[in-house]
Design an enzyme around this catalytic site. Structure first.
Site, PDB file in Angstrom:
ATOM      1  N   HIS A  32      37.116  44.640  34.196  1.00  0.00           N
ATOM      2  CA  HIS A  32      37.845  44.481  32.711  1.00  0.00           C
ATOM      3  C   HIS A  32      36.556  44.316  31.747  1.00  0.00           C
ATOM      4  O   HIS A  32      35.576  44.119  31.710  1.00  0.00           O
ATOM      5  CB  HIS A  32      38.755  43.264  32.794  1.00  0.00           C
ATOM      6  CG  HIS A  32      37.726  41.834  33.144  1.00  0.00           C
ATOM      7  ND1 HIS A  32      36.928  41.303  32.084  1.00  0.00           N
ATOM      8  CD2 HIS A  32      37.472  41.452  34.405  1.00  0.00           C
ATOM      9  CE1 HIS A  32      36.506  40.314  32.901  1.00  0.00           C
ATOM     10  NE2 HIS A  32      36.687  40.170  34.067  1.00  0.00           N
ATOM     11  N   HIS A 294      37.287  43.003  38.815  1.00  0.00           N
ATOM     12  CA  HIS A 294      36.543  42.003  38.235  1.00  0.00           C
ATOM     13  C   HIS A 294      35.148  42.104  38.573  1.00  0.00           C
ATOM     14  O   HIS A 294      34.765  42.939  39.530  1.00  0.00           O
ATOM     15  CB  HIS A 294      37.145  40.626  38.893  1.00  0.00           C
ATOM     16  CG  HIS A 294      38.526  40.416  38.444  1.00  0.00           C
ATOM     17  ND1 HIS A 294      38.977  39.582  37.353  1.00  0.00           N
ATOM     18  CD2 HIS A 294      39.487  40.989  39.000  1.00  0.00           C
ATOM     19  CE1 HIS A 294      40.180  39.761  37.311  1.00  0.00           C
ATOM     20  NE2 HIS A 294      40.744  40.478  38.308  1.00  0.00           N
ATOM     21  N   ASP A 295      34.261  41.508  38.288  1.00  0.00           N
ATOM     22  CA  ASP A 295      32.958  41.343  38.664  1.00  0.00           C
ATOM     23  C   ASP A 295      32.546  41.164  39.926  1.00  0.00           C
ATOM     24  O   ASP A 295      31.797  41.784  40.878  1.00  0.00           O
ATOM     25  CB  ASP A 295      31.815  40.343  37.772  1.00  0.00           C
ATOM     26  CG  ASP A 295      32.386  38.987  37.927  1.00  0.00           C
ATOM     27  OD1 ASP A 295      33.529  38.713  38.460  1.00  0.00           O
ATOM     28  OD2 ASP A 295      31.613  38.127  37.453  1.00  0.00           O
TER      29      ASP A 295
END
Ligand SMILES: *[C@@H]1O[C@H](CO)[C@@H](O)[C@H](O)[C@H]1NC(C)=O
Ligand SMILES: *[C@@H]1O[C@H](CO)[C@@H](O)[C@H](O)[C@H]1NC(C)=O
Ligand SMILES: *[C@@H]1O[C@H](CO)[C@@H](O)[C@H](O)[C@H]1NC(C)=O
Ligand SMILES: *[C@@H]1O[C@H](CO)[C@@H](O)[C@H](O)[C@H]1NC(C)=O
Ligand SMILES: *[C@@H]1O[C@H](CO)[C@@H](O)[C@H](O)[C@H]1NC(C)=O
Length: 397
Positions: A32, A294-295
């Site tokens: 994101h 996400h990461d």
């Protein structure tokens, strides 16, 4: 000498012309874009005042949506350039968009799609489960041995980090000795306070202590900077040059390495996502897939697939906000061979801060990624069948 140079260039050009590579399929695994800080405890860690954000904690910001829209515009052009899209809207059969259910991932996918494909009706798919198991970075393996071994790998990594001077720098930036956390909990020394490791089924791996506190406050600095807060408000104006940034960023990188960058944990966490990606690449007809996560997803997929160490130029983060691992399946007609090529596509830190729009003439950064188990040539291609072998080995057993 001059003649020789020309001759070489002609030969090189000719060599390229003889081969005709065609892009057949693309899978984009994205993080994101810019969001507000996640931690609600930030005020405890400093007597200073944090900048205020318009959006609530953990949400995509308007700046994040703007930047992700630029990515959408860029990829629409790039996909057209490589013949994966025509002028019209992509059909449901060609283009698959799947986002985690968090606001920041749904809204990032929305920004990408609405800017990239303005008057098209592109569906963003998501799980009906509020914690989509495909993206949820939690531990699955219930065996006691796994817990022991995984925690040991984390402990070894934690011990290998040299963070004393980074901790000292960060304490000064925060004026940590005057923080509520220090005064109330008597935990006032990042260098000597302990970090405790947790590996529990159904939860994200965790490290509690100064490393996590550091990660949380640095995450805020990184996001403040992308968001475009005035210089004097980003880390209260105390990160003035790259050396100062790099010193504190080592803490954030160290934290993420400990929780996501060990083999057992990465493979365990990423297996559902890799299985999903494998199914799309091998069994589905989609030409283009966007997965918005996400990461945690990027870290664990990178570690599981065993990419060689890489360096993202002009970026503070190992897994930048809005950054994308772009898996490309290329077919070479003359030799009838299929290849995989992987690039990390991201915007530079400063360009995110400035809000620089992207186009084919002004592209994002492309960093070629190499897999240990898939020998890569100078142009970044490795054999498709070797890549599939890697996917299979992670999903079976
Ligand atoms: C996810 O998709 C379902 C439809 O399957 C929809 O009802 C729901 O609102 C979506 N969730 C989010 C967070 O948007
Ligand atoms: C857009 O797609 C959805 C789901 O495929 C469909 O229900 C809807 O009617 C479409 N809307 C338009 C304007 O085409
Ligand atoms: C769980 O971890 C153990 C120890 O690493 C391993 O032998 C086993 O295969 C794992 N189980 C699953 C289902 O991945
Ligand atoms: C870091 O600080 C700790 C605690 O004071 C000390 O034990 C350790 O030797 C230091 N490490 C280095 C590399 O200086
Ligand atoms: C993960 O660890 C390896 C060393 O095992 C390192 O080279 C790599 O940069 C790390 N990756 C990330 C994304 O932090």
């Amino acid at each position: 000498m001059y003649f020789k140079l020309i001759l070489i260039s002609v030969l090189v050009l000719k060599g390229q012309c003889e081969k005709s590579f065609k892009l057949q399929q693309v899978l984009i695994l994205s993080r994101h874009n810019v969001r507000t800080p996640l931690s609600k405890n930030l005020p405890e860690f400093t007597p200073k005042t944090w900048p205020t954000w318009k959006e609530k904690s953990g949400s995509l910001t308007a700046k994040g949506a703007l930047l992700e829209g630029f990515m959408g515009e860029y990829f629409a052009l790039w996909l057209k350039k490589h013949g994966l899209l025509n002028e019209d809207c992509p059909s449901e059969d060609n283009f698959f968009v799947y986002a985690n259910t968090a606001q920041r991932t749904m809204a990032s996918a929305e920004a990408f799609v609405t800017k990239g494909f303005p008057s098209c009706n592109v569906t963003i798919h998501n799980s009906s489960d509020s914690h989509d198991p495909i993206f949820n970075p939690v531990i699955h393996n219930t065996s006691a041995i796994f817990k022991l071994e995984a925690a040991e790998q984390m402990r070894v990594l934690l011990k290998s980090l040299h963070l004393n001077s980074s901790y000292e720098d960060l304490e000064q930036i925060l004026n940590y000795k005057q923080s509520e956390y220090c005064l109330k909990k008597q935990k006032c020394d990042f260098v000597t306070d302990t970090n405790k490791i947790f590996v529990d089924v159904g939860f994200k791996p965790n490290v509690e202590g100064p490393l996590k506190i550091s990660k949380s406050v640095i995450d805020s600095f990184i996001m403040e900077n992308y968001e475009g807060f005035p210089d004097k408000e980003v880390a209260w104006g105390l990160l003035k040059n790259n050396d100062q940034w790099n010193s504190v960023l080592d803490l954030s990188k160290g934290y993420h390495s400990v929780i996501f960058n060990t083999t057992l944990i990465a493979k365990d966490i990423a297996r559902p996502l890799i299985s999903f990606m494998r199914d799309i690449l091998l069994n589905k007809q989609y030409k283009i897939t966007l997965l918005m996560g996400h990461d945690a997803n990027i870290y664990t997929v990178l570690k599981s697939l065993d990419f060689k160490p890489f360096n993202l130029k002009h970026q503070h983060e190992m897994t930048p906000a809005g950054g994308k691992i772009v898996f490309q399946k290329w077919f070479e007609e003359k030799s009838d061979v299929t290849f995989m090529k992987v690039d990390y596509v991201y915007q530079c830190t400063n360009e995110m801060r400035e809000g620089k729009r992207l186009s084919l003439d002004c592209p994002p950064e492309f960093t070629s990624m190499q897999l240990e188990g898939c020998k890569t040539d100078d142009n970044g291609f490795c054999l498709w069948e070797d890549f599939v072998g890697i996917l299979n080995s992670l999903v079976e057993d």
